[in-house]
Design an enzyme around this catalytic site. Structure first.
Site, PDB file in Angstrom:
ATOM      1  N   SER A  16      54.269  45.710  55.005  1.00  0.00           N
ATOM      2  CA  SER A  16      53.176  46.570  55.474  1.00  0.00           C
ATOM      3  C   SER A  16      53.468  48.063  55.335  1.00  0.00           C
ATOM      4  O   SER A  16      52.588  48.818  54.905  1.00  0.00           O
ATOM      5  CB  SER A  16      52.807  46.225  56.920  1.00  0.00           C
ATOM      6  OG  SER A  16      52.265  44.929  56.953  1.00  0.00           O
ATOM      7  N   LYS A  65      50.626  37.931  67.651  1.00  0.00           N
ATOM      8  CA  LYS A  65      49.181  38.045  67.431  1.00  0.00           C
ATOM      9  C   LYS A  65      48.348  37.577  68.634  1.00  0.00           C
ATOM     10  O   LYS A  65      47.282  38.136  68.906  1.00  0.00           O
ATOM     11  CB  LYS A  65      48.768  37.256  66.186  1.00  0.00           C
ATOM     12  CG  LYS A  65      49.202  37.909  64.874  1.00  0.00           C
ATOM     13  CD  LYS A  65      48.651  37.145  63.683  1.00  0.00           C
ATOM     14  CE  LYS A  65      49.143  37.752  62.380  1.00  0.00           C
ATOM     15  NZ  LYS A  65      48.599  37.074  61.200  1.00  0.00           N
ATOM     16  N   ASN A  86      45.369  40.941  64.575  1.00  0.00           N
ATOM     17  CA  ASN A  86      46.419  41.500  63.703  1.00  0.00           C
ATOM     18  C   ASN A  86      46.279  43.016  63.549  1.00  0.00           C
ATOM     19  O   ASN A  86      47.084  43.645  62.875  1.00  0.00           O
ATOM     20  CB  ASN A  86      46.423  40.823  62.325  1.00  0.00           C
ATOM     21  CG  ASN A  86      45.308  41.332  61.431  1.00  0.00           C
ATOM     22  OD1 ASN A  86      44.290  41.818  61.920  1.00  0.00           O
ATOM     23  ND2 ASN A  86      45.495  41.229  60.132  1.00  0.00           N
ATOM     24  N   THR A 152      47.821  16.992  61.840  1.00  0.00           N
ATOM     25  CA  THR A 152      47.394  16.571  63.180  1.00  0.00           C
ATOM     26  C   THR A 152      45.868  16.685  63.208  1.00  0.00           C
ATOM     27  O   THR A 152      45.314  17.786  63.356  1.00  0.00           O
ATOM     28  CB  THR A 152      48.036  17.481  64.257  1.00  0.00           C
ATOM     29  OG1 THR A 152      49.441  17.529  64.024  1.00  0.00           O
ATOM     30  CG2 THR A 152      47.759  16.976  65.661  1.00  0.00           C
TER      31      THR A 152
HETATM   32  P1  NDP Z   1      50.892  27.691  62.514  1.00  0.00           P
HETATM   33  O1  NDP Z   1      52.270  27.347  62.957  1.00  0.00           O
HETATM   34  O2  NDP Z   1      49.890  28.158  63.486  1.00  0.00           O
HETATM   35  O3  NDP Z   1      50.264  26.402  61.772  1.00  0.00           O
HETATM   36  C1  NDP Z   1      50.997  25.686  60.825  1.00  0.00           C
HETATM   37  C2  NDP Z   1      50.076  24.704  60.110  1.00  0.00           C
HETATM   38  O4  NDP Z   1      50.825  24.095  59.055  1.00  0.00           O
HETATM   39  C3  NDP Z   1      49.572  23.563  61.001  1.00  0.00           C
HETATM   40  O5  NDP Z   1      48.304  23.171  60.565  1.00  0.00           O
HETATM   41  C4  NDP Z   1      50.615  22.462  60.704  1.00  0.00           C
HETATM   42  O6  NDP Z   1      50.125  21.162  60.921  1.00  0.00           O
HETATM   43  C5  NDP Z   1      50.821  22.685  59.234  1.00  0.00           C
HETATM   44  N1  NDP Z   1      52.095  22.155  58.733  1.00  0.00           N
HETATM   45  C6  NDP Z   1      53.340  22.638  58.964  1.00  0.00           C
HETATM   46  N2  NDP Z   1      54.259  21.898  58.307  1.00  0.00           N
HETATM   47  C7  NDP Z   1      53.570  20.943  57.634  1.00  0.00           C
HETATM   48  C8  NDP Z   1      53.949  19.872  56.766  1.00  0.00           C
HETATM   49  N3  NDP Z   1      55.233  19.639  56.454  1.00  0.00           N
HETATM   50  N4  NDP Z   1      52.977  19.075  56.250  1.00  0.00           N
HETATM   51  C9  NDP Z   1      51.681  19.288  56.558  1.00  0.00           C
HETATM   52  N5  NDP Z   1      51.252  20.286  57.375  1.00  0.00           N
HETATM   53  C10 NDP Z   1      52.196  21.098  57.909  1.00  0.00           C
HETATM   54  O7  NDP Z   1      51.106  28.747  61.338  1.00  0.00           O
HETATM   55  P2  NDP Z   1      50.020  29.796  60.811  1.00  0.00           P
HETATM   56  O8  NDP Z   1      48.721  29.082  60.701  1.00  0.00           O
HETATM   57  O9  NDP Z   1      50.085  31.037  61.601  1.00  0.00           O
HETATM   58  O10 NDP Z   1      50.580  30.162  59.352  1.00  0.00           O
HETATM   59  C11 NDP Z   1      50.509  29.236  58.289  1.00  0.00           C
HETATM   60  C12 NDP Z   1      51.006  29.868  57.007  1.00  0.00           C
HETATM   61  O11 NDP Z   1      50.117  30.890  56.565  1.00  0.00           O
HETATM   62  C13 NDP Z   1      52.385  30.519  57.148  1.00  0.00           C
HETATM   63  O12 NDP Z   1      53.165  30.064  56.063  1.00  0.00           O
HETATM   64  C14 NDP Z   1      52.108  32.001  57.039  1.00  0.00           C
HETATM   65  O13 NDP Z   1      53.181  32.675  56.408  1.00  0.00           O
HETATM   66  C15 NDP Z   1      50.866  32.023  56.151  1.00  0.00           C
HETATM   67  N6  NDP Z   1      50.055  33.230  56.358  1.00  0.00           N
HETATM   68  C16 NDP Z   1      49.881  34.083  55.296  1.00  0.00           C
HETATM   69  C17 NDP Z   1      49.140  35.230  55.436  1.00  0.00           C
HETATM   70  C18 NDP Z   1      48.987  36.154  54.266  1.00  0.00           C
HETATM   71  O14 NDP Z   1      48.548  37.304  54.473  1.00  0.00           O
HETATM   72  N7  NDP Z   1      49.279  35.738  53.059  1.00  0.00           N
HETATM   73  C19 NDP Z   1      48.509  35.595  56.727  1.00  0.00           C
HETATM   74  C20 NDP Z   1      48.719  34.613  57.772  1.00  0.00           C
HETATM   75  C21 NDP Z   1      49.478  33.490  57.573  1.00  0.00           C
HETATM   76  P3  NDP Z   1      50.209  20.466  62.387  1.00  0.00           P
HETATM   77  O15 NDP Z   1      49.057  21.023  63.163  1.00  0.00           O
HETATM   78  O16 NDP Z   1      50.083  19.025  62.099  1.00  0.00           O
HETATM   79  O17 NDP Z   1      51.545  20.857  62.960  1.00  0.00           O
END
Ligand code: NDP
Length: 273
Positions: A16, A65, A86, A152
């Site tokens: 950033s 956040k 954010n 999930t």
């Molecule tokens: P959260 O921890 O809130 O959510 C994670 C999600 O990923 C859940 O839906 C979880 O499923 C799923 N998940 C994790 N591991 C696995 C797996 N092995 N197989 C299937 N599903 C899986 O994280 P965020 O939503 O905050 O972030 C998600 C991603 O987005 C991160 O990698 C982050 O870096 C990226 N991101 C990128 C941004 C950008 O500007 N490019 C901005 C914001 C986020 P379950 O519910 O079943 O646990």
């Protein structure tokens, strides 16, 4: 000089300061932007101090956040529905406004890459904070449908219910995706951070589909490699979303829209992506 900051923990890898410094240069704004790492329980104290010292606005990244959402005294609708903030801005009357620019950053990046959204079928994989943050801006583009699928399943159902009055949205069990077709598949899971893939059927990938991974890395991401190997029309990574959300924050603070495209090019060069 106007002061801005990004709060996160850890924060050393944050892009950033680089992005906003380029935006400021591009638009000739007299401002400085730095990164700060409060203790895990120190966000409120750090934000209070920053604004008390005249700070104008900040970005907030993991893990703060949701705390920033609580901290804001006023919220934009997209932040309210995202349940996370954010971007904070101190308004002229001293009120702290909370916004969430992640989803608009994603939308702008897709549009900039000539990926139309209107009338399209979008599969959103994952139902965490990132997924929740992008749904309203996606629905605002009037896609034919947004389908949320998550490991999930209950979380995908909750998101679809939360946004049902804002557009056409449904949830689908991951093991029932076989045979369905989408124009765009967005991976919002964090699976790729550990080199994993959400378990999606291969039938989702055709030469018509565009795949977007919110994660970015120096190599092609695991999800994008999977999609490429199966012959996807196009794959895009999340670096453009990162720059796009920053551009939206900058716009909120300064009232000027910087060129995200130019800064994305410079960032890719710097990161050798
Ligand atoms: P959260 O921890 O809130 O959510 C994670 C999600 O990923 C859940 O839906 C979880 O499923 C799923 N998940 C994790 N591991 C696995 C797996 N092995 N197989 C299937 N599903 C899986 O994280 P965020 O939503 O905050 O972030 C998600 C991603 O987005 C991160 O990698 C982050 O870096 C990226 N991101 C990128 C941004 C950008 O500007 N490019 C901005 C914001 C986020 P379950 O519910 O079943 O646990």
């Amino acid at each position: 000089m106007d002061q801005y900051v990004v709060f996160g923990n850890p924060i050393t890898q944050s892009k950033s300061p680089f992005i906003h410094t380029l935006f400021a240069r591009q638009t000739a704004q007299d401002m400085v932007y730095h990164a700060e790492q409060p203790d895990r329980d120190g966000f409120t104290v750090a934000a209070d101090r920053f604004f008390a010292q005249g700070g104008r606005g900040c970005n907030i990244t993991a893990p703060f956040k949701e705390e920033a959402f609580q901290y804001a005294q006023q919220l934009t609708e997209r932040a309210r529905l995202a349940g996370a903030v954010n971007t904070l801005k101190k308004l002229d009357d001293g009120v702290i406004l909370g916004d969430n620019t992640d989803g608009e950053g994603l939308v702008q990046d897709l549009l900039q890459h000539q990926v139309p959204l209107k009338g399209k079928r979008i599969l959103l994989v994952g139902a965490g904070g990132a997924a929740r943050g992008v749904i309203l801006p996606l629905l605002a583009q009037q896609p034919a449908e947004v389908v949320v699928a998550n490991r999930t399943e209950a979380k995908a159902q909750q998101l679809a219910a939360l946004f049902s009055s804002y557009g056409t949205i449904a949830s689908q069990a991951i093991d029932e995706l076989d045979g369905l077709t989408f124009d765009i598949i967005i991976n919002s899971t964090s699976a790729g951070l550990s080199g994993q893939l959400p378990s999606l059927p291969h039938s989702l990938i055709s030469s018509q589909v565009t795949c977007y991974d919110m994660v970015y890395s120096t190599q092609t991401t695991t999800f994008n490699q999977w999609a490429k190997d199966l012959g996807a029309h196009r794959t895009l990574d999340g670096l453009g979303m990162l720059v796009g959300q920053a551009a939206e924050s900058f716009m909120l603070w300064r009232g000027l829209r910087p060129s995200a495209k130019q800064v994305q090019r410079e960032l890719r060069l710097q990161l050798q992506l």
